[in-house]
Design a protein around this motif. Structure first.
Motif: not given
Length: 402
Positions: A26-32, A164-168, A189-194, A200-209
């Protein structure tokens, strides 16, 4: 409290809880993307010999990259199911541990491991937190809003977060779009991925983008919710140092004296210091005053604790020589006659260890712009020594934690 400059745009607060290695991702994605997050850390879950948990160096790296490090208890305990002494360890340990890594005074935010909906917090829990952290995060129940004004004169102490989960995922993206068009802040908030209860990883990347595309910043909890305490150093743990711009200061005359001493708090309260006021035989006075900006017509609660240490004439003390007082000031800082509210704290409720709790409700008139908040001791026959601790002056709807 320092008010933020209103830009008309909202923001997202993105915390990750516990100590999963997914925090590195998560840190790497936000830093980028030039975004910042908050990591709520439970030290007892860290430093696993496997690769599934973060280690000390990770926290140093997160902090150096501009992310906030916050406390999430020592062992992820349910705070309402343990004793006050056990809660003290859960509150104090993570702050000490984390600040030893990233610097004193940096850890000012707390998140409950189990929120109100899981019976993991109550008033007693909040009372112990009051001196240790500037803001506290809960877990939102279905009836709680997680949309807050980004620019507010009275930011909340207790802040709800949306899990936050894949369902919402659709709801999360809708909230990002809302932040793009209105000055709100939304903690999720979330705790982990997948995993089953996380995105999911795809969920987080979609939100960040999406946030980047819409110009919605991800900011830390500290940035989103500035410290909202009205009173400076309410437990006197920092002595009498650190006078803020509104002017907390000691006022004495003749043989009056103000100092900070070591004392044992009432049961289930934290801290080791208290304010001590003293006068000698029928001479002098001593009090502490802080000016607080005020919204006309708002009802506030002023509460705290008082202890008589040495009193030659108890009747004289009860007859209002020891006092707490609120004075209304107009736009020109002149005292408004007839609007003073005053009481004798020595007549408060006995709460143990020699302390009595006082509570004073106050509603300012329409011409009130500022108030003087005083605790003091006037000259008494034979002299007196009294102590004050755990002061609280906040809007009544925030409760009474003094």
């Amino acid at each position: 409290m320092q008010r933020l400059t209103d830009t008309g745009r909202g923001a997202i607060v993105l915390p990750m809880d516990d100590a999963y290695a997914a925090m590195r991702t998560g840190t790497n994605w936000m830093n980028a993307r030039g975004q910042n997050g908050t990591f709520y850390i439970t030290p007892g879950l860290m430093n696993d010999v496997s690769t599934i948990k973060i280690v000390d160096q990770d926290l140093i790296d997160f902090h150096n990259a501009g992310h906030e490090i916050a406390a999430h208890s020592k062992t992820h305990a349910n705070m309402s199911l343990i004793t006050a002494a056990e809660r003290t360890v859960e509150y104090d340990y993570p702050k000490t541990y984390l600040e030893n890594l990233i610097g004193a005074g940096t850890v000012t935010t707390w998140a409950y491991p189990f929120g109100t909906g899981s019976s993991g917090r109550n008033l007693a829990c909040d009372q112990q937190l009051y001196l240790g952290y500037d803001r506290w995060l809960d877990m939102a129940m279905t009836t709680n809003s997680v949309v807050y004004p980004r620019y507010s004169d009275t930011p909340p102490l207790l802040i709800n977060r949306l899990a936050w989960s894949a369902t919402n995922q659709a709801q999360i993206l809708t909230l990002v779009r809302k932040a793009a068009t209105s000055a709100v802040v939304v903690p999720i908030l979330f705790h982990n991925l997948d995993t089953a209860v996380n995105p999911t990883r795809a969920n987080v990347l979609e939100m960040l983008d999406l946030a980047v595309a819409l110009g919605v910043p991800l900011i830390t909890t500290q940035e989103a919710f500035p410290a909202s305490r009205s009173l400076l150093n309410p437990g006197f743990e920092n002595g009498l140092d650190g006078v803020d711009p509104t002017g907390r200061h000691a006022i004495t005359a003749a043989n009056g004296k103000c100092s900070v001493v070591t004392d044992t708090p009432a049961p289930e309260y934290q801290g080791t210091k208290a304010l001590e006021l003293s006068t000698t035989d029928n001479a002098g006075y001593a009090y502490i005053r802080q000016q607080v900006q005020f919204l006309p017509g708002r009802q506030d609660t002023f509460s705290g604790q008082c202890k008589a240490v040495s009193v030659s004439n108890a009747g004289n003390l009860i007859a209002d020589k020891a006092f707490v007082r609120i004075q209304s000031l107009d736009y020109g800082q002149a005292v408004i006659a007839g609007l003073d509210v005053k009481m004798t704290p020595a007549l408060g409720k006995d709460i143990g260890a020699g302390w009595k709790k006082f509570t004073l409700d106050f509603t300012a008139g329409q011409s009130t712009k500022t108030v003087n908040v005083d605790v003091g001791l006037q000259a008494t026959v034979g002299g007196a020594v009294i102590r004050f601790d755990h002061l609280w002056f906040e809007p009544k709807y925030l409760g009474d934690l003094g």
